[in-house]
Design a protein around this motif. Structure first.
Motif, short mmCIF file in Angstrom:
data_model
loop_
_atom_site.label_atom_id
_atom_site.label_comp_id
_atom_site.label_asym_id
_atom_site.label_seq_id
_atom_site.Cartn_x
_atom_site.Cartn_y
_atom_site.Cartn_z
N LYS A 113 0.67 -1.21 0.03
CA LYS A 113 0.12 0.03 -0.20
C LYS A 113 0.83 1.34 0.00
CE LYS A 113 -4.03 2.00 0.09
NZ LYS A 113 -4.84 2.04 -1.05
N PHE A 114 1.98 1.20 0.82
CA PHE A 114 2.89 2.15 0.79
C PHE A 114 3.60 2.75 -0.63
CE2 PHE A 114 7.37 3.88 1.17
CZ PHE A 114 7.29 4.64 1.97
N GLN A 115 3.64 1.74 -1.26
CA GLN A 115 4.53 1.97 -2.98
C GLN A 115 3.35 2.25 -3.52
OE1 GLN A 115 7.59 1.77 -3.12
NE2 GLN A 115 8.19 0.74 -1.18
N GLU A 116 2.13 1.89 -3.65
CA GLU A 116 1.19 2.27 -4.34
C GLU A 116 0.74 3.82 -3.90
OE1 GLU A 116 -3.47 1.46 -3.76
OE2 GLU A 116 -2.67 -0.26 -4.19
N ILE A 117 0.90 4.05 -2.78
CA ILE A 117 0.37 5.43 -2.57
C ILE A 117 1.69 6.46 -3.02
CG2 ILE A 117 0.06 7.26 -0.63
CD1 ILE A 117 -1.37 5.10 0.85
N ALA A 118 2.87 5.91 -2.96
CA ALA A 118 3.96 6.74 -3.17
C ALA A 118 3.88 6.91 -4.56
CB ALA A 118 5.47 6.09 -2.73
N ALA A 119 3.76 6.02 -5.49
CA ALA A 119 3.78 5.90 -6.84
C ALA A 119 2.81 6.95 -7.40
CB ALA A 119 3.63 4.55 -7.41
N ALA A 120 1.51 6.77 -6.78
CA ALA A 120 0.36 7.80 -7.34
C ALA A 120 0.77 9.32 -6.77
CB ALA A 120 -0.75 7.51 -6.40
N ALA A 121 1.54 9.56 -5.74
CA ALA A 121 2.05 10.70 -5.53
C ALA A 121 2.88 11.31 -6.39
CB ALA A 121 2.56 10.79 -4.02
N LYS A 122 3.90 10.57 -6.86
CA LYS A 122 4.82 10.90 -7.75
C LYS A 122 4.19 11.36 -9.06
CE LYS A 122 8.35 8.95 -10.88
NZ LYS A 122 7.42 8.19 -11.95
N ARG A 123 3.14 10.49 -9.53
CA ARG A 123 2.50 10.58 -10.81
C ARG A 123 1.60 12.05 -10.74
NH1 ARG A 123 -1.01 6.30 -10.73
NH2 ARG A 123 -2.46 7.88 -9.55
N ASP A 124 0.95 12.08 -9.81
CA ASP A 124 0.00 13.20 -9.44
C ASP A 124 0.14 14.46 -8.87
OD1 ASP A 124 -1.85 11.38 -10.63
OD2 ASP A 124 -2.61 10.68 -8.55
N CYS A 125 1.34 14.70 -8.46
CA CYS A 125 1.83 15.85 -7.79
C CYS A 125 2.20 17.25 -9.02
CB CYS A 125 3.06 15.98 -6.92
SG CYS A 125 4.74 16.06 -7.49
N PRO A 126 1.72 18.18 -8.58
CA PRO A 126 1.83 19.30 -9.90
C PRO A 126 3.08 19.61 -10.52
CG PRO A 126 0.38 19.80 -7.94
CD PRO A 126 0.89 18.74 -7.59
N LEU A 127 4.23 19.34 -9.62
CA LEU A 127 5.42 19.38 -10.57
C LEU A 127 5.68 18.33 -11.13
CD1 LEU A 127 7.87 21.71 -9.84
CD2 LEU A 127 5.75 21.91 -8.20
N SER A 128 5.40 17.14 -10.69
CA SER A 128 5.51 15.88 -11.68
C SER A 128 5.05 16.08 -13.01
CB SER A 128 5.10 14.58 -11.07
OG SER A 128 5.97 14.19 -9.83
N LYS A 129 3.66 16.79 -12.84
CA LYS A 129 2.95 16.96 -13.95
C LYS A 129 3.60 17.88 -14.76
CE LYS A 129 -1.45 15.59 -12.25
NZ LYS A 129 -2.78 15.95 -11.92
N ALA A 130 4.10 18.94 -14.10
CA ALA A 130 4.70 20.10 -14.93
C ALA A 130 6.24 19.49 -15.66
CB ALA A 130 4.98 21.27 -14.18
N LEU A 131 6.86 18.71 -15.06
CA LEU A 131 8.17 17.99 -15.55
C LEU A 131 7.90 16.92 -16.36
CD1 LEU A 131 9.96 18.68 -12.34
CD2 LEU A 131 10.33 19.80 -14.20
N ALA A 132 6.77 16.61 -16.94
CA ALA A 132 6.48 15.50 -17.71
C ALA A 132 7.37 15.48 -18.78
CB ALA A 132 5.07 15.55 -18.22
N SER A 133 8.11 16.77 -19.40
CA SER A 133 8.96 16.17 -20.43
C SER A 133 10.40 15.85 -20.11
CB SER A 133 9.23 17.67 -21.11
OG SER A 133 9.78 18.44 -20.30
N VAL A 134 10.60 15.65 -18.73
CA VAL A 134 12.04 15.01 -18.35
C VAL A 134 11.69 13.51 -18.66
CG1 VAL A 134 13.39 14.57 -16.40
CG2 VAL A 134 12.32 16.70 -16.52
N PRO A 135 12.64 13.08 -19.36
CA PRO A 135 12.64 11.66 -19.91
C PRO A 135 12.52 10.47 -18.75
CG PRO A 135 14.47 12.82 -20.92
CD PRO A 135 13.97 13.80 -19.98
N GLU A 136 13.12 10.71 -17.65
CA GLU A 136 13.29 9.91 -16.43
C GLU A 136 13.16 10.61 -15.18
OE1 GLU A 136 16.53 6.50 -14.76
OE2 GLU A 136 17.25 7.96 -16.43
N ILE A 137 12.12 10.15 -14.70
CA ILE A 137 11.69 10.47 -13.28
C ILE A 137 11.51 9.21 -12.68
CG2 ILE A 137 10.29 11.83 -11.72
CD1 ILE A 137 9.30 13.75 -13.85
#
Length: 144
Positions: A113-137
Motif C-alpha cells: 500500500k505504501f508503494q502504491e500511494i508513493a507511486a500515485a503521489a509521484k504521478r499526481d503531484c503538480p510538479l511531476s506533471k509540470a516536469l513531464a518532459s523530463v525523460p526519466e523521473i
C-alpha cells in the motif's frame, strides 16, 4: 487557484555574470547564483536545478502525505531528496533525469500500500506533471 512569483536580477556577461534570485515569500532574497554555482563547485550560490529539485521534493512529499490522509493513514515523518541531472545535449543542456528518494514513517501501512500511494503521489503531484518532459523521473520509496 494560487499563483506564486519569483524574480531574478542578472548583471554581467555569460560566465562572468552573476544573478540574484528572490521569491515572493522572502525564502530566497537576492540569493546569488552564477556559472560557478551551476557548473563548478562554488557552494556560495544556488542554481536552477537545485531549486527545481527542492520544489519537486516538496511537492511530492506534500502529495504523499495528503494521499496517506485520504487513505485514513497519518504520516509521522517523510524525508525526500531530489537529484536533478543536467546533461550536455548538442550546443546546450537538458534536464534528463530526476531521482526522488523518499523515506517515511506511516504507522499501520504495509509496504504494498505504501508503494502504491508513493507511486500515485509521484504521478499526481503538480510538479511531476509540470516536469513531464523530463525523460526519466524515478522514485525509490522506503517505509521506515
Amino acid at each position: 487557484m494560487t499563483e506564486k512569483t519569483a524574480s531574478v536580477h542578472w548583471e554581467g556577461q555569460g560566465k562572468k555574470g552573476q544573478g540574484q534570485i528572490s521569491t515572493e515569500t522572502g525564502a530566497l532574497k537576492q540569493y546569488p547564483y552564477g556559472f560557478a554555482s551551476r557548473f563548478e563547485d562554488d557552494r556560495s550560490g544556488t542554481n536552477p536545478e537545485e531549486i527545481l529539485g527542492a520544489a519537486h521534493a516538496a511537492c511530492f512529499t506534500m502529495a504523499f502525505s495528503f494521499a496517506c490522509d485520504k487513505a485514513g493513514l497519518a504520516t509521522t515523518n517523510v524525508d525526500t531528496k531530489a537529484s536533478v541531472r543536467l546533461s550536455k545535449q548538442g550546443e546546450g543542456f537538458v534536464i534528463d533525469r530526476i531521482a526522488l528518494t523518499m523515506q517515511a514513517t506511516v504507522p499501520g501501512i504495509d509496504d504494498t500500500k505504501f508503494q502504491e500511494i508513493a507511486a500515485a503521489a509521484k504521478r499526481d503531484c503538480p510538479l511531476s506533471k509540470a516536469l513531464a518532459s523530463v525523460p526519466e523521473i524515478t522514485l525509490q520509496a522506503t517505509l521506515r
